[in-house]
Write an enzyme that holds these catalytic residues in place. Structure first.
Site, PDB file in Angstrom:
ATOM      1  N   CYS A 541       0.682  -1.188  -0.218  1.00  0.00           N
ATOM      2  CA  CYS A 541      -0.239   0.128   0.099  1.00  0.00           C
ATOM      3  C   CYS A 541       0.540   0.847  -0.211  1.00  0.00           C
ATOM      4  O   CYS A 541       0.594   2.287  -0.568  1.00  0.00           O
ATOM      5  CB  CYS A 541      -1.303   0.030   1.107  1.00  0.00           C
ATOM      6  N   ARG A 570       8.018 -10.098   5.943  1.00  0.00           N
ATOM      7  CA  ARG A 570       8.169 -10.069   6.987  1.00  0.00           C
ATOM      8  C   ARG A 570       8.985 -11.012   8.192  1.00  0.00           C
ATOM      9  O   ARG A 570       8.628 -12.162   7.872  1.00  0.00           O
ATOM     10  CB  ARG A 570       6.587 -10.331   7.216  1.00  0.00           C
ATOM     11  N   GLN A 588       0.856 -11.113  -3.108  1.00  0.00           N
ATOM     12  CA  GLN A 588      -0.493 -11.453  -1.879  1.00  0.00           C
ATOM     13  C   GLN A 588      -1.156 -10.911  -3.559  1.00  0.00           C
ATOM     14  O   GLN A 588      -0.208  -9.921  -4.761  1.00  0.00           O
ATOM     15  CB  GLN A 588      -0.580  -9.970  -1.587  1.00  0.00           C
ATOM     16  N   ASP A 590      -2.423  -8.131  -4.394  1.00  0.00           N
ATOM     17  CA  ASP A 590      -2.919  -7.155  -3.351  1.00  0.00           C
ATOM     18  C   ASP A 590      -2.900  -5.678  -4.152  1.00  0.00           C
ATOM     19  O   ASP A 590      -3.008  -5.716  -5.610  1.00  0.00           O
ATOM     20  CB  ASP A 590      -1.771  -6.315  -2.844  1.00  0.00           C
ATOM     21  N   HIS A 592      -5.768  -1.823  -4.725  1.00  0.00           N
ATOM     22  CA  HIS A 592      -5.974  -0.552  -3.694  1.00  0.00           C
ATOM     23  C   HIS A 592      -6.640   0.259  -4.983  1.00  0.00           C
ATOM     24  O   HIS A 592      -5.856   0.362  -5.429  1.00  0.00           O
ATOM     25  CB  HIS A 592      -4.873   0.144  -3.554  1.00  0.00           C
ATOM     26  N   LYS A 671     -14.681  -3.114   7.529  1.00  0.00           N
ATOM     27  CA  LYS A 671     -13.932  -3.168   6.950  1.00  0.00           C
ATOM     28  C   LYS A 671     -14.932  -4.682   6.563  1.00  0.00           C
ATOM     29  O   LYS A 671     -15.911  -4.876   7.720  1.00  0.00           O
ATOM     30  CB  LYS A 671     -12.801  -3.782   7.148  1.00  0.00           C
ATOM     31  N   HIS A 737      -8.563  -1.140   0.637  1.00  0.00           N
ATOM     32  CA  HIS A 737      -7.472  -2.189   0.004  1.00  0.00           C
ATOM     33  C   HIS A 737      -8.309  -3.811  -0.050  1.00  0.00           C
ATOM     34  O   HIS A 737      -9.671  -3.933   0.344  1.00  0.00           O
ATOM     35  CB  HIS A 737      -6.643  -2.919   1.634  1.00  0.00           C
TER      36      HIS A 737
END
Length: 883
Positions: A541, A570, A588, A590, A592, A671, A737
């Protein structure tokens, strides 16, 4: 505890009191015992209010001396100095720990002790050395040797009995009044406040219902002060400052806890997730009681989790093994057979510290999580007394089937710097047949374990020496990995997403701006280059925000949907690593979405449709939950309410059921969590849709608002302005997200177990095995393999020396979708003899061209299919005259 008519005549000690009593018993004289009356207890004198009592002259100051640890605040030290100017001890007793021990003594008492040859300082030092506590480093001080049936059980129960008797007396004095109880079917029952319980209501309906229900859900329809009283949950490692939600919110309620006013009542059974959690949480207390009795350690936390529950216990150097299980299991069965009730008690911080003085881990939880003046709750189950928010079963007899499943090690508070704990897992049910079915499911789960499937099918492996927590993907595993990404990329193209690539390393300034540096630094891999601090990318992000902010944006560009499969790292603790479900290196799916506030509903609806189609393709069932504004939230309540309403409308528009998690949203926005269920009914959290109001502020993201000319906006934007302050003509975007697979690694692990290694054709790493009947057919078999391979299929040919039957069997074990047997006849007809996985008999002969056409259809999910011709044009917004 120690009482006396004149507090100045006695030694009062705290932190913890019971451990000091062993020192005091030898010093009690008949005169001292005769003085026991209605004086102040140690808890009152030595709690955080002790100094206040002195300053208010409710304790004599002429003969009091107060010694505190270095942890005392300066103001408290000043009060101590003024209150004890008649006596200065030679040293402050170092009781340490979270309690910050306080000793109060009279000079006359000290003189008597010194005449007997035992100085006050020696007494305090001995007490300090004997006490059980955690040091400033969070680790147990000294050596601990556990013993079965420890003495502290009886001492703790005596304190409980006193506190519980007082609580029951207060309950009996409550004003009773008629109340109305509304049931889900609209019917009502009459009751009496502070007397009628949900179990009474259930028994009034039917005895079977009373036996089947596990917990109650109540929502008060009138003001009730006690139900609304803030009560801190101090029974877990995580910070929880929400407290009770108040009378206007539904809350889970013990079946045996009296109702406090008129309410709506729902009786919940074991088959409801809320009932199952309550049942397993109560069972964890049964397990805790058995562990304390049989092993004698210090309990820490024992929550319900997916598939059962566990309890953590500090046992010093001792390690739990399978050899300990029979004794624990026998103790559990005895507790269940005794059918002891669960008792609930609301207590003050000081009461809690006294109740759990013998357990330094509980003292640590109380000291960190329960502020002075706050209340918390505890429950009793037989000899076990534990911090707990509840609710619980009426009694242990409801647990008819109980099984210990495994044990492992864990760290106190999840930190490797703290003490190592022993964790024991279990599972329980209201009936033996349910346990039997569950154990059968666990056996199937072992067969489907993704680590086992991955090894058998040579998909991936881990090397704990060269790169622990990072997966090595073989060519077979990479085929699945790439296919999942190929699927998502095709969907991105179809749904208007733009794939981007961002750096793998960033300077620390980026994460300081995003807030991750301050809150997430320990979970990031950092290093220095030329004196500057850098980090491996742990999430996408911040980089996507940099892309959005790389040039001026207009409202016409929104929504802007950015997606990437960037490699993330991580720093997960080594003890938490678990196959593909918890790794250090991953990717991911991922995305946005930068959008206007009025676009939230439409974008969330589109994201939910995306989720549904993907999960249905994999064959998952799933559930959805909306998590709303938490207590610690950024942004105005009005903004949150508008955003939550748009999420509600999007969820309602799906026509699918969803639940509400009040106060469980992220601090930066509400969320939607999507929890999928695999073929074995196990839940997995993979997909999520989260609104974020915070990152746009941190990065000062903005776009030219509608109605502002580009020239005016550029002039206004170039004017100096404070960071995060919008110039006129600009608006702030909202970030959505969105993840569907979550991490590709985790989803691949879930799919391994969901399919049990029997991959659908389009996702399979082994699609076709060509088996020649003899050496003469090797050349044609190779031709068939190459023909399939050139068209994008994963095909292999077995040119080994095994018999035909053995080759076919090996291909079946390897889970090939198609086994194609070829010989002279197939060569002459340019055909293959087809066997399909799962079919008991061969399909028969098919031409190679016919087979390829069939395979191409099976190999292309909807997103991967390419349109052969142009789609017809259809205007979406017709002119008003034509509408």
């Amino acid at each position: 505890h120690f009482k006396g008519g004149d507090p100045a005549h006695h030694l009062f000690a705290w932190a913890p009191a019971k451990l000091l009593l062993s020192r005091l018993r030898g010093m009690r004289s008949a005169q001292v015992q005769q003085q026991a009356a209605s004086g102040l207890t140690m808890r009152r004198v030595l709690s955080t209010g002790a100094l206040r009592l002195v300053s208010e002259k409710r304790l004599p100051t002429s003969s009091l001396a107060v010694a505190s640890t270095a942890a005392e605040k300066p103001a408290a030290e000043e009060t101590r100095r003024k209150a004890a100017d008649s006596y200065k001890p030679t040293a402050a007793p170092a009781f340490g720990g979270a309690l910050g021990g306080v000793l109060i003594a009279s000079s006359r008492c000290r003189a008597r002790r010194m005449r007997r040859g035992q100085s006050f300082q020696a007494l305090a030092t001995a007490a300090s050395e004997s006490q059980l506590r955690l040091g400033s480093d969070g680790r147990f001080v000294g050596k601990f040797v556990p013993e079965p049936k420890p003495a502290f059980l009886a001492e703790r129960l005596s304190v409980w009995e006193r506190l519980y008797s007082k609580s029951q007396a207060e309950l009996a004095s409550r004003e009773k009044k008629p109340i109305s109880i509304e049931l889900p079917d609209g019917s009502t029952r009459e009751g009496t406040s502070w007397t009628t319980t949900p179990l009474d209501v259930a028994e009034g309906i039917s005895k079977r219902l009373a036996g089947d229900c596990v917990v109650a859900l109540i929502e008060y329809t009138e003001d009730v002060a006690d139900a609304c009283q803030p009560c801190v949950a101090a029974d877990g490692e995580e910070d929880d400052d929400e407290g009770n939600e108040g009378a206007s919110a539904a809350q889970l309620w013990d079946l045996t806890r009296p109702l406090e006013g008129s309410c709506r009542l729902e009786l919940i059974k074991f088959d409801d997730p809320r009932g199952r959690d309550t049942f397993w949480h109560s069972s964890s207390h049964v397990l805790g009681a058995a562990l304390e009795t049989s092993l004698g350690g210090h309990l820490t936390i024992g929550p319900a989790v997916d598939g059962g529950f566990y309890y953590d216990m500090f046992l010093g150097d001792k390690r739990v093994s399978d050899a300990d299980f029979p004794a624990v299991q026998t103790c559990v069965e005895e507790i269940c057979k005794e059918n002891v009730p669960f008792q609930r008690l609301m207590i003050t911080r000081e009461d809690a510290l006294e109740l759990f003085a013998s357990n330094p881990f509980k003292v640590d939880l109380i000291s960190r999580k329960v502020a002075p003046g706050s209340m918390t709750t505890a429950y009793r189950c037989g000899e076990l007394v534990d911090l707990c928010r509840g609710p619980h079963l009426p009694s242990t007899g409801r647990v008819k089937a109980f099984q210990l499943t495994k044990n492992s090690s864990a760290y106190w508070l999840g930190s490797a710097d703290n003490d190592s704990l022993q964790r024991v897992y279990g599972v329980s049910f209201p009936a033996a047949k349910q346990l039997k079915a569950h154990l059968q499911m666990l056996e199937q789960a072992k067969e489907r374990d993704h680590r086992r499937v991955g090894k058998q099918q040579q998909l991936f492996f881990f090397d704990s020496v060269v790169s622990p927590g990072s997966c090595f993907w073989t060519s077979y595993g990479t085929r699945i990995y790439n296919k999942l990404q190929e699927l998502m990329r095709a969907e991105y193209r179809r749904r208007g997403f733009e794939e981007v690539i961002t750096p793998n390393i960033y300077a620390s300034e980026l994460f300081k701006r995003s807030g991750h540096y301050q809150n997430y630094r320990d979970d990031m891999y950092g290093f220095k280059v030329e004196g500057q601090e850098w980090f491996l990318k742990p999430m996408n992000c911040p980089g996507h925000c940099v892309i959005f902010d790389s040039r001026p944006r207009s409202y016409r560009e929104l929504p802007l949907r950015l997606a990437s499969f960037g490699v993330l790292h991580r720093n997960e603790l080594s003890g938490t690593l678990s196959g593909l479900t918890r790794v250090r290196r991953f990717q991911q799916d991922d995305a946005h979405i930068f959008c206007r506030e009025d676009q939230i509903k439409s974008e969330v609806s589109a994201a939910l449709t995306f989720v549904f189609e993907m999960y249905e393709l994999f064959g998952f069932e799933f559930s959805m939950a909306l998590s709303t504004r938490p207590k610690k939230a950024l942004g105005s309540e009005e903004l949150w309410e508008r955003a939550e309403e748009q999420l509600r409308q999007a969820l309602d528009g799906t026509g699918k059921p969803w639940s509400l998690n009040k106060g469980d949203g992220a601090f930066y926005g509400p969320k939607i969590d999507i929890r999928l269920l695999d073929a074995m009914g196990r839940g997995h959290q993979c997909g999520t849709i989260q609104l974020d109001f915070q990152l746009p502020l941190r990065f000062n993201l903005r776009y030219q608002a509608e109605g502002t000319s580009a020239t005016d906006a550029s002039v206004e934007a170039s004017a100096p302005a404070e960071d995060s302050v919008l110039p006129p003509g600009y608006a702030r975007p909202v970030i959505l997200h969105r993840a569907i697979l979550g991490s590709v690694e985790r989803m691949l692990g879930v799919l391994c177990e969901h399919y049990g290694g029997k991959w659908p054709f389009w996702l399979s790493p082994r699609q076709c095995m060509v088996v020649p009947v003899s050496e003469e057919a090797f050349e044609y078999a190779t031709y068939v393999k190459e023909s399939l391979h050139s068209r994008g299929f994963h095909a292999e040919v077995d040119l080994g020396t095994n018999t035909l039957n053995k080759k076919v069997r090996e291909a079946q074990i390897a889970q090939f979708n198609y086994i194609l047997v070829v010989g002279n006849e197939e060569e002459q007809n340019l055909s293959v003899n087809v066997r399909v996985r799962g079919e008991k008999t061969p399909i028969g002969s098919k031409s190679l061209a016919e087979l390829i056409e069939e395979l191409e259809e099976a190999n292309s999910p909807k997103a991967l299919k390419k349109h052969a011709s142009l789609l017809p044009f259809q205007r979406k917004n017709l002119p008003s005259s034509e509408a």
